[in-house]
Design a protein around this motif. Sequence first.
Motif, PDB file in Angstrom:
ATOM      1  N   TYR A   1       2.972   6.477  -6.383  1.00 41.55           N
ATOM      2  CA  TYR A   1       1.442   6.467  -5.634  1.00 41.55           C
ATOM      3  C   TYR A   1       1.039   7.653  -5.295  1.00 41.55           C
ATOM      4  O   TYR A   1       1.837   8.696  -5.337  1.00 41.55           O
ATOM      5  N   ASP A   2      -0.234   7.757  -4.872  1.00 46.99           N
ATOM      6  CA  ASP A   2      -0.458   9.143  -4.154  1.00 46.99           C
ATOM      7  C   ASP A   2      -1.293   8.484  -2.865  1.00 46.99           C
ATOM      8  O   ASP A   2      -1.840   7.217  -2.914  1.00 46.99           O
ATOM      9  N   ARG A   3      -1.595   9.223  -2.008  1.00 46.02           N
ATOM     10  CA  ARG A   3      -2.174   8.834  -0.683  1.00 46.02           C
ATOM     11  C   ARG A   3      -3.623   9.605  -0.617  1.00 46.02           C
ATOM     12  O   ARG A   3      -4.247   9.473   0.175  1.00 46.02           O
TER      13      ARG A   3
ATOM     14  N   LEU B   1      11.300   0.336  -3.363  1.00 42.19           N
ATOM     15  CA  LEU B   1      10.930  -0.753  -3.907  1.00 42.19           C
ATOM     16  C   LEU B   1      11.625  -1.155  -5.375  1.00 42.19           C
ATOM     17  O   LEU B   1      11.455  -0.084  -6.287  1.00 42.19           O
ATOM     18  N   THR B   2      12.339  -1.888  -5.651  1.00 38.44           N
ATOM     19  CA  THR B   2      13.114  -1.967  -6.802  1.00 38.44           C
ATOM     20  C   THR B   2      12.505  -3.154  -7.622  1.00 38.44           C
ATOM     21  O   THR B   2      13.007  -3.179  -9.094  1.00 38.44           O
TER      22      THR B   2
ATOM     23  N   THR C   1       0.695  -1.130   0.095  1.00 39.97           N
ATOM     24  CA  THR C   1      -0.065  -0.011  -0.177  1.00 39.97           C
ATOM     25  C   THR C   1       0.791   1.389  -0.075  1.00 39.97           C
ATOM     26  O   THR C   1       1.926   0.948   0.442  1.00 39.97           O
ATOM     27  N   PRO C   2       0.259   2.337  -0.166  1.00 41.37           N
ATOM     28  CA  PRO C   2       1.267   3.621  -0.219  1.00 41.37           C
ATOM     29  C   PRO C   2       1.770   4.005   1.170  1.00 41.37           C
ATOM     30  O   PRO C   2       2.617   4.218   1.273  1.00 41.37           O
ATOM     31  N   ARG C   3       0.951   3.538   2.032  1.00 39.36           N
ATOM     32  CA  ARG C   3       1.429   3.987   3.525  1.00 39.36           C
ATOM     33  C   ARG C   3       2.636   2.897   3.658  1.00 39.36           C
ATOM     34  O   ARG C   3       3.686   3.435   4.410  1.00 39.36           O
TER      35      ARG C   3
END
Length: 172
Positions: free
Chosen positions: A163-165, A133-134, A119-121
Amino acid sequence: MNSKVGHDIKHRQKPNDVIYTPRDLAAYLFEIFGQQSSYQSGDSILDPFKGGGAFYDNFPADNRDWAEIEQGRDFWEWSEPVDWCVSNPPWSMVDKVLEHTCEISTKGFAYLLNNHGCTPRRLEICEEAGFGLTVMHLSKVFEWYGIAAFCVFEKDKESIISYDRKVWRPDE
């Protein structure tokens, strides 16, 4: 999903966090990890949730270690730095797992997460600790609910995902 399979998943005899990775899948994912990350021979590697050893048994024999609460070695008590953590963590505790992993990993980590695990969080937790994250590899395991994502996070690397929250709502 076939209703019988879905019913069996929801009512399985094992607790939800005691779901072992198929050994062939763990070997395949460790191969991806070795080819697509900056892991180098001689790096220390920890399987924090060893379970039946599906990941651990693929690690090179030198410089490897493990934790498994059911065998008296609790990951939450682990404080020694390691270069890498690679495992299938308990999915109900992913936030806590990521936070502790970021504290002890010096180069990175690779975890098999459920389809809602990235998740974004959670990406923010890792990025705030300096891990991007690769690699993300998606797999389907029969009798697991949904898709699993093998995610490699590396220290001081840019994430491959944006991503956005914001919680988006339909126009009213």
